[in-house]
Design a protein around this motif. Structure first.
Motif, short mmCIF file in Angstrom:
data_model
loop_
_atom_site.label_atom_id
_atom_site.label_comp_id
_atom_site.label_asym_id
_atom_site.label_seq_id
_atom_site.Cartn_x
_atom_site.Cartn_y
_atom_site.Cartn_z
N TYR A 415 -3.52 -7.42 -10.88
CA TYR A 415 -2.92 -8.54 -10.53
C TYR A 415 -1.30 -8.51 -10.42
N ARG A 416 -1.03 -6.98 -10.59
CA ARG A 416 0.56 -6.74 -10.56
C ARG A 416 1.20 -6.97 -9.18
N SER A 417 0.37 -6.71 -8.01
CA SER A 417 0.83 -6.83 -6.51
C SER A 417 1.05 -8.36 -6.30
N TYR A 418 0.33 -9.41 -6.61
CA TYR A 418 0.57 -10.63 -6.18
C TYR A 418 1.61 -11.37 -6.82
N ILE A 419 1.67 -10.88 -8.13
CA ILE A 419 2.83 -11.55 -8.87
C ILE A 419 4.20 -11.17 -8.20
N ARG A 420 4.26 -9.96 -7.62
CA ARG A 420 5.75 -9.51 -7.24
C ARG A 420 5.96 -10.15 -5.91
N GLU A 421 4.92 -10.95 -5.14
CA GLU A 421 5.38 -11.31 -3.82
C GLU A 421 6.07 -12.28 -3.84
N GLU A 422 7.03 -12.50 -2.97
CA GLU A 422 8.16 -13.76 -2.98
C GLU A 422 7.44 -14.77 -2.13
N ARG A 423 6.58 -14.66 -1.01
CA ARG A 423 6.36 -15.71 -0.17
C ARG A 423 5.17 -16.31 -0.45
N PRO A 424 4.82 -17.37 -0.59
CA PRO A 424 3.49 -18.04 -1.12
C PRO A 424 2.28 -17.28 -0.35
N GLU A 425 2.61 -17.44 1.08
CA GLU A 425 1.25 -16.81 2.07
C GLU A 425 0.86 -15.50 1.57
N ASP A 426 2.09 -14.51 1.22
CA ASP A 426 1.69 -13.26 0.64
C ASP A 426 1.20 -13.19 -0.72
N ALA A 427 1.74 -13.83 -1.51
CA ALA A 427 1.07 -13.92 -2.85
C ALA A 427 -0.45 -14.42 -2.73
N LEU A 428 -0.83 -15.17 -2.04
CA LEU A 428 -2.35 -15.85 -1.91
C LEU A 428 -2.97 -14.68 -1.28
N LYS A 429 -2.53 -14.05 -0.28
CA LYS A 429 -3.12 -12.91 0.18
C LYS A 429 -3.38 -11.81 -0.93
N ALA A 430 -2.43 -11.39 -1.44
CA ALA A 430 -2.39 -10.35 -2.38
C ALA A 430 -3.55 -10.64 -3.46
N PHE A 431 -3.35 -12.02 -3.94
CA PHE A 431 -4.38 -12.42 -4.98
C PHE A 431 -5.86 -12.08 -4.75
N GLU A 432 -5.93 -11.76 -3.51
CA GLU A 432 -7.54 -11.88 -2.96
C GLU A 432 -7.97 -10.22 -3.20
#
Length: 612
Positions: A415-432
């Motif tokens: 889960y480290r990668s999605y938390i570090r994303e700044e843009r919502p679309e990037d965070a949602l993508k990384a969360f997958e």
């Protein structure tokens, strides 16, 4: 049965208040007020809540009968005598009667509404599978098939994607089943291209749908990508609908209109309807979908017959897909490999895709999912312990107090990668990229406990600051349909500090961001009504989703809920890595345990072939 005895059934948690109230009503309407009418009504209501469509009185085990006698504190007659009692009751009818309960010739007892759902599905499947549509232009069909689905030259090279395309041209119904990476949406993309070429219309009216908003959005995205790759021109945007829908929304079903805006009196205005993740559709929703289709609408159902059945009643997709293993079914009537001529029975509208394009040769996930699907517990366990596979492994399930330590490093890495994303679309993508999947909701190895542990792990490692209910990085999953917010059961969002605040006083505001197929949306947390934290979700909730890696947490003991279908579904959510936290024996017994749901759908469609 007197009021106090009925109350005890609810008080002891044996049956719900609704079950017992329904049973009491049926007994009061019975001329003799026979307690066996009460028991039958309670049980058929309870069975529906457990996923069964009916109560099969002809297959009652002795152990089950003893259990019921303890629950109801009375003796039960032999099944044939019980059937005779029910036949004399004014609340029990036979097929075609307008009675609260329906008893079919095979001694299956239904709530009348569910018998009607089953019959609607049976009639649709039989009628559409036997009806052959007018033949298209042979030359254009051959050209289209050869361009989109080149045919192999040998028996072993039979192109079942091509077969599905031919079925879709000649028939109103095509059912495509396949495991992960077998090209189901690629096949559908080719079918839609072919139908458009052959239609003679400027534009086909196409509806794309799935049981959840997330799976609907993924369906459209996958189909668009496959079409554009095939044509190289980005042409999908010109004739595909601009969005996909949940089945409920497509039909206009809401809490206020349970029968839907589109129904048997007001048909859905669509030439082609494509529905993905069909294994998740319960008997009620399937019946409502089929009755809403025009007589000339083509329906393409996509799913995996080996996955978990719907949470609600029925295992509709599996029952429709019929008997025998897929390979035998595929090849039985098509040894010539052509598949381009009309077909005339139910078996021939069902196509099983076998070849996986997702996993490389020697993939552990591919081998494990196949072994689990076939119920080979020993082999499955050996694969997990075989260190020759770096994409699958099993770790011993710790005691309840050791779960946090056992998963800590996996959680941080996942889960480290999605938390570090700044843009919502990037965070949602990384969360997958990663998800924790649990068999249970409650208990030390369930979703509620795991989410709490994961939150503490990420907080202690400094990745989140969980200083309130709503904090930056909290993932949530919607647990109920909200038609006003256009959020549906299974939609996933992430609470984030708004990167584009409305003004200087709004800098720290937390919003929950969703990408539900119609663009990125932000919603204030106070507007959400049904949601849960989603670091860990149940395997049921994961259906229709794909992740790069999954951590699967199984219970510490054998349970009826832990089945082959559940374990298979969890494993096939992953594309590159599976880690299973389980006791070896529990895992093996889970693989051996199959979902058994009682209905008459399978027998009605397949008759003498009524084996699974």
């Amino acid at each position: 049965m007197n009021h106090n005895r009925r109350y005890e059934l609810v008080e002891k948690g044996l049956f719900s208040e609704l079950d017992v109230h329904f049973g009491g009503l049926m007994q009061s309407l019975d001329h003799e007020e026979n307690p066996m009418v009460f028991a039958a009504a309670v049980l058929v209501s309870s069975y529906r809540n457990k996923g069964h469509v009916c109560l099969d009185l002809s297959r009652i085990k002795k152990e089950t009968k003893k259990e019921w006698e303890q629950h109801f504190q009375m003796s039960f007659p032999e099944p044939e005598n019980w059937v005779s009692i029910l036949k004399q009751s004014p609340v029990v009818g036979t097929p075609g009667d307008f009675k609260p309960l329906i008893l079919d010739p095979s001694s299956r007892l239904y709530l009348s509404r569910y018998y009607a759902y089953q019959e609607a599905i049976v009639q649709y499947i039989l009628n559409t599978s036997r009806r052959v549509l007018p033949a298209p232009d042979d030359k254009r069909l051959a050209e289209g098939l050869n361009r989109l689905f080149p045919q192999g030259g040998t028996f072993d090279d039979i192109n079942f994607q091509r077969k599905a395309a031919a079925v879709s041209v000649h028939k109103q119904l095509c059912i495509i089943s396949g495991g992960p990476g077998t090209g189901k949406t690629t096949t559908v993309a080719g079918i839609l291209s072919l139908l458009l070429d052959l239609s003679g219309k400027e534009r086909l009216s196409i509806c794309l749908a799935a049981p959840t908003g997330k799976s609907a959005a993924r369906l459209r995205e996958s189909v668009c990508r496959a079409i554009d790759k095939d044509t190289g021109s980005g042409s999908s945007e010109e004739w595909l609908p601009d969005r996909a829908y949940t089945i409920h929304r497509m039909l206009g079903i809401s809490p206020h209109t349970p029968h839907g805006r589109y129904n048997n009196k007001n048909r859905l205005p669509a030439d082609v309807v494509v529905v993905d993740e069909a294994s998740m559709i319960d008997i009620s929703l399937m019946a409502k979908l089929l009755e809403a289709l025009r007589d000339d609408t083509k329906l393409i159902l996509i799913g995996d017959r080996h996955q978990l059945a719907s949470v609600e009643a029925g295992s509709v997709f599996r029952d429709i897909c019929g008997p025998a293993d897929s390979d035998e079914m595929n090849r039985a009537d098509h040894g010539d490999g052509g598949h381009d001529s009309p077909v005339n029975n139910t078996r021939d509208v069902i196509v099983q895709l076998e070849k996986s394009y997702r996993f490389e040769e020697g993939s552990g996930i591919s081998a494990l999912s196949k072994s689990v699907k076939e119920g080979k517990g020993d082999q499955s366990l050996s694969l997990l312990h075989d260190h020759g596979y770096d994409d699958i492994r099993i770790k011993r399930l710790p005691g309840a107090g050791g779960i946090k330590a056992a998963v800590s490093d996996l959680i941080v890495h996942g889960y480290r990668s999605y938390i570090r994303e700044e843009r919502p679309e990037d965070a949602l993508k990384a969360f997958e990229e990663f998800r924790v999947l649990c068999a249970l909701r409650e208990g030390p190895y369930g979703v509620l406990s795991l989410n709490s542990s994961i939150e503490r792990i990420l907080d202690e490692r400094g990745l989140i600051r969980a200083d309130g209910e709503w904090y930056h990085g909290r993932p949530v999953i919607i647990t109920g349909n909200d038609y006003n917010l256009r959020l549906f059961n299974g939609d996933t969002g992430i609470a984030l500090k708004d990167p584009e605040p409305y003004g200087p006083d709004d800098k720290q505001s937390i919003y929950v961001f969703f990408n539900s197929g119609d663009g990125m949306r932000k919603i204030h947390p106070n507007r959400l009504s049904s949601y849960e934290t989603a670091y860990a979700i149940t395997i049921h909730k994961s259906q229709g989703s794909e992740y790069e890696r999954v951590l699967i947490v199984l219970p510490d003991r054998e349970m009826p809920i832990l089945t082959r279908e559940m374990i298979y579904t969890a494993i096939t959510r992953a594309k590159s890595q599976v880690v299973i936290l389980s006791d070896d024996t529990v895992f093996m017994r889970g693989v051996a345990n199959r979902i058994e749901r009682t209905s008459g759908l399978f027998d009605s469609l397949w008759g003498e072939h009524s084996f699974r």
